[in-house]
Design an enzyme around this catalytic site. Structure first.
Site, PDB file in Angstrom:
ATOM      1  CG  ASN A 159      -1.847   1.061   1.118  1.00  0.00           C
ATOM      2  OD1 ASN A 159      -2.237   1.250   0.130  1.00  0.00           O
ATOM      3  ND2 ASN A 159      -2.466   1.553   2.285  1.00  0.00           N
ATOM      4  CB  SER A 197      -6.825   2.858  15.056  1.00  0.00           C
ATOM      5  OG  SER A 197      -7.935   3.363  14.708  1.00  0.00           O
ATOM      6  CE1 TYR A 204      -8.337   0.600  12.146  1.00  0.00           C
ATOM      7  CE2 TYR A 204      -6.739  -0.686  11.408  1.00  0.00           C
ATOM      8  CZ  TYR A 204      -7.013   0.217  12.037  1.00  0.00           C
ATOM      9  OH  TYR A 204      -6.086   1.434  12.288  1.00  0.00           O
ATOM     10  CE  LYS A 231      -3.717  -1.026  13.817  1.00  0.00           C
ATOM     11  NZ  LYS A 231      -2.341  -0.831  13.553  1.00  0.00           N
ATOM     12  CG  PHE A 291      -8.559  10.396  17.880  1.00  0.00           C
ATOM     13  CD1 PHE A 291      -7.708   9.934  18.922  1.00  0.00           C
ATOM     14  CD2 PHE A 291      -9.837  10.369  18.192  1.00  0.00           C
ATOM     15  CE1 PHE A 291      -7.963   9.575  20.068  1.00  0.00           C
ATOM     16  CE2 PHE A 291     -10.326   9.833  19.565  1.00  0.00           C
ATOM     17  CZ  PHE A 291      -9.285   9.313  20.403  1.00  0.00           C
ATOM     18  CB  VAL A 351     -22.248  14.751   2.943  1.00  0.00           C
ATOM     19  CG1 VAL A 351     -22.359  15.231   4.368  1.00  0.00           C
ATOM     20  CG2 VAL A 351     -21.496  15.747   2.155  1.00  0.00           C
ATOM     21  NE  ARG A 370     -15.580   9.783  12.385  1.00  0.00           N
ATOM     22  CZ  ARG A 370     -16.790   9.730  12.574  1.00  0.00           C
ATOM     23  NH1 ARG A 370     -17.364  10.624  13.188  1.00  0.00           N
ATOM     24  NH2 ARG A 370     -17.481   8.489  12.034  1.00  0.00           N
ATOM     25  N   GLY A 391     -21.803   1.564  10.355  1.00  0.00           N
ATOM     26  CA  GLY A 391     -20.714   1.790  11.124  1.00  0.00           C
ATOM     27  C   GLY A 391     -19.965   2.979  11.649  1.00  0.00           C
TER      28      GLY A 391
HETATM   29  C1  WQD Z   1     -14.970  10.801   8.495  1.00  0.00           C
HETATM   30  C2  WQD Z   1     -16.016  11.501   8.496  1.00  0.00           C
HETATM   31  C3  WQD Z   1     -17.661  10.005   7.376  1.00  0.00           C
HETATM   32  C4  WQD Z   1     -15.797   9.989   3.484  1.00  0.00           C
HETATM   33  C5  WQD Z   1     -11.319   6.003   9.419  1.00  0.00           C
HETATM   34  C6  WQD Z   1     -11.176   4.584  10.333  1.00  0.00           C
HETATM   35  C7  WQD Z   1     -10.241   4.936  11.429  1.00  0.00           C
HETATM   36  C8  WQD Z   1      -8.867   5.432  11.027  1.00  0.00           C
HETATM   37  C9  WQD Z   1      -9.030   6.905  10.162  1.00  0.00           C
HETATM   38  C10 WQD Z   1      -7.301   4.007  10.601  1.00  0.00           C
HETATM   39  C11 WQD Z   1     -17.107  10.682   8.933  1.00  0.00           C
HETATM   40  C12 WQD Z   1     -17.543  11.137   6.667  1.00  0.00           C
HETATM   41  C13 WQD Z   1     -16.033  10.275   4.815  1.00  0.00           C
HETATM   42  C14 WQD Z   1     -16.699  10.456   2.614  1.00  0.00           C
HETATM   43  C15 WQD Z   1     -18.161  11.426   4.354  1.00  0.00           C
HETATM   44  N1  WQD Z   1      -8.184   4.557  10.159  1.00  0.00           N
HETATM   45  N2  WQD Z   1     -17.250  10.895   5.146  1.00  0.00           N
HETATM   46  N3  WQD Z   1     -17.655  11.005   3.023  1.00  0.00           N
HETATM   47  O1  WQD Z   1     -14.562   6.704   9.260  1.00  0.00           O
HETATM   48  O2  WQD Z   1     -13.865   8.550  11.072  1.00  0.00           O
HETATM   49  O3  WQD Z   1     -12.033   6.674  10.584  1.00  0.00           O
HETATM   50  O4  WQD Z   1     -10.160   6.405   9.151  1.00  0.00           O
HETATM   51  O5  WQD Z   1      -6.825   3.744  11.764  1.00  0.00           O
HETATM   52  O6  WQD Z   1      -9.767   3.603  12.085  1.00  0.00           O
HETATM   53  O7  WQD Z   1     -12.270   4.021  10.751  1.00  0.00           O
HETATM   54  O8  WQD Z   1     -12.830   8.330   9.045  1.00  0.00           O
HETATM   55  O9  WQD Z   1     -12.163   9.886   6.845  1.00  0.00           O
HETATM   56  O10 WQD Z   1     -13.630   7.546   6.622  1.00  0.00           O
HETATM   57  O11 WQD Z   1     -14.700   9.638   7.796  1.00  0.00           O
HETATM   58  O12 WQD Z   1     -19.139  12.035   4.412  1.00  0.00           O
HETATM   59  O13 WQD Z   1     -16.672  10.159   1.265  1.00  0.00           O
HETATM   60  O14 WQD Z   1     -16.260  11.827   7.013  1.00  0.00           O
HETATM   61  O15 WQD Z   1     -19.104   9.684   7.568  1.00  0.00           O
HETATM   62  O16 WQD Z   1     -18.182  11.324   9.353  1.00  0.00           O
HETATM   63  P1  WQD Z   1     -13.307   7.709  10.011  1.00  0.00           P
HETATM   64  P2  WQD Z   1     -13.201   9.196   7.397  1.00  0.00           P
END
Ligand code: WQD
Length: 343
Positions: A36, A125, A150, A154, A179, A218, A232, A295
């Site tokens: 990756n 994580s 996942y 961890k 985070f 979104v 987040r 999720g």
């Molecule tokens: C952030 C927000 C989505 C994409 C993940 C993993 C976590 C870590 C970081 C490894 C959420 C919203 C997202 C999109 C959207 N990875 N979103 N449209 O899910 O908080 O965390 O990545 O360690 O383990 O779970 O990050 O960036 O995917 O989402 O609206 O196309 O953006 O619903 O609210 P997430 P994310």
């Protein structure tokens, strides 16, 4: 001069941490299977730091490769990034996640023990917190279980490392719970290079801003948050990298098992991120509201006080820096590390 083995050191967070470690005077050996990431990262690292780290292409699950590394180089400490990290994929293919993340960490610890190396920083994580609602999340906020393989993988590694430290006082182990890592090195030479369609928000918004995609999906605007979209704790990857350096320094003076959140302590919504990208890129970024993503939590942010108190670490880069640095990386590298063929 101390030597660090960085597993997954050609990856997004690994490469940024590698830069900070080299610039702090460490020598580095990088182990990466390039599943990756790209070897081009190492060329960029040399441009930034003037140093070419020793690179071994291989898999952290391969005991022979690891044994050769520890036999060839005097490794003082290991930072362990190598693993897989896509939440959705982990639900579809749990074996891949338990093999790479749990079995890979087990093999690494076995070889470290055999070779008398007992200092380890582990990349964990915030996903281990599951769908906890007691925000901000503190290191002891484990009143809910992870909700995907996942996160389970961890947490299993964290438990294994805690048991190791209890079994043998020679271990010095730092577990860092990230985070949402975002952004890129200010040089624009290294950054996040997701393969295919980005799962995460920042790279997706960035690709819409640069015209690679038509609009941002979104996922949900009916969450109990200020503007209805998910919140987040985004943390600049360089702040995160410096947190690893401070954890390394802490392990030089402490034996045992230690655990820290690495976050900023504040959250931003999806719409705030989109607005920030529009401001920085001067592009009116299109978006559409879609149903919630299975999720997803409504909101998630850290209590970063423990790392501040014990490591003296604080995130210092704000949302504008995260977006500005992401945007520079995106515009300078529209195809990530897939360098254009000389033509
Ligand atoms: C952030 C927000 C989505 C994409 C993940 C993993 C976590 C870590 C970081 C490894 C959420 C919203 C997202 C999109 C959207 N990875 N979103 N449209 O899910 O908080 O965390 O990545 O360690 O383990 O779970 O990050 O960036 O995917 O989402 O609206 O196309 O953006 O619903 O609210 P997430 P994310």
């Amino acid at each position: 001069m101390k030597t660090i083995l960085i597993t997954g050191g050609a990856g997004y967070i690994g490469s940024h941490t590698l830069v900070e470690c080299l610039q702090a005077g460490y020598q580095a050996v990088v182990l990466d299977n390039l599943s990756n990431s790209s070897s081009e990262v190492l060329n960029r690292i040399r441009c930034i730091t003037g140093v070419s780290p020793i690179f071994v292409q291989g898999d952290v699950c391969d005991a022979e490769v690891l044994t050769n590394i520890f036999s060839t180089y005097t490794i003082d400490v290991v930072i362990h990034f190598a693993g897989v990290k896509a939440v959705g994929e982990s639900v579809q293919d749990p074996i891949k996640y338990y093999k790479n993340n749990v079995a890979g960490s087990l093999v690494l610890c076995q070889i470290m023990c055999n070779m008398n190396v007992f200092k380890l920083v582990f990349s964990s994580s915030a996903t281990v917190y599951g769908d906890s609602r007691d925000m901000p999340l503190r290191e002891d906020s484990l009143n809910t279980s992870p909700i995907n393989p996942y996160g389970h993988s961890k947490l299993m590694v964290e438990q294994m490392l805690s048991d190791l430290a209890k079994s043998d006082p020679r271990w010095s182990i730092a577990v860092l719970r990230y985070f949402n890592p975002v952004g890129a090195h200010a040089s624009g030479l290294i950054g996040e290079h997701p393969k295919g369609v980005p799962n995460n928000l920042f790279p997706y918004v960035s690709q819409v801003a640069v015209g690679l995609r038509p609009f941002v999906c979104v996922f949900g605007n009916d969450y109990p948050t200020a503007d209805g979209t998910g919140v987040r704790d985004y943390i600049h990857v360089v702040d995160l990298a410096q947190g690893h350096l401070m954890a390394l320094n802490y392990l030089n003076a402490h034996n045992g098992y230690f655990l820290w959140n690495l976050g900023t302590g504040r959250g931003y919504s999806v719409l705030e991120v989109i607005k920030a990208f529009s401001t920085v890129s001067q592009v009116d970024i299109a978006y559409e509201f879609l149903p919630r993503r299975p999720g997803d939590l409504a909101e998630c942010w850290s209590a970063p006080q423990k790392a501040s108190l014990e490591l003296g670490w604080n995130a210092s880069l704000d949302l504008n820096s995260m977006v500005t640095d992401s945007w520079r990386w995106q515009t300078l590298n529209p195809h990530g590390y897939d360098v254009e063929e000389e033509g």
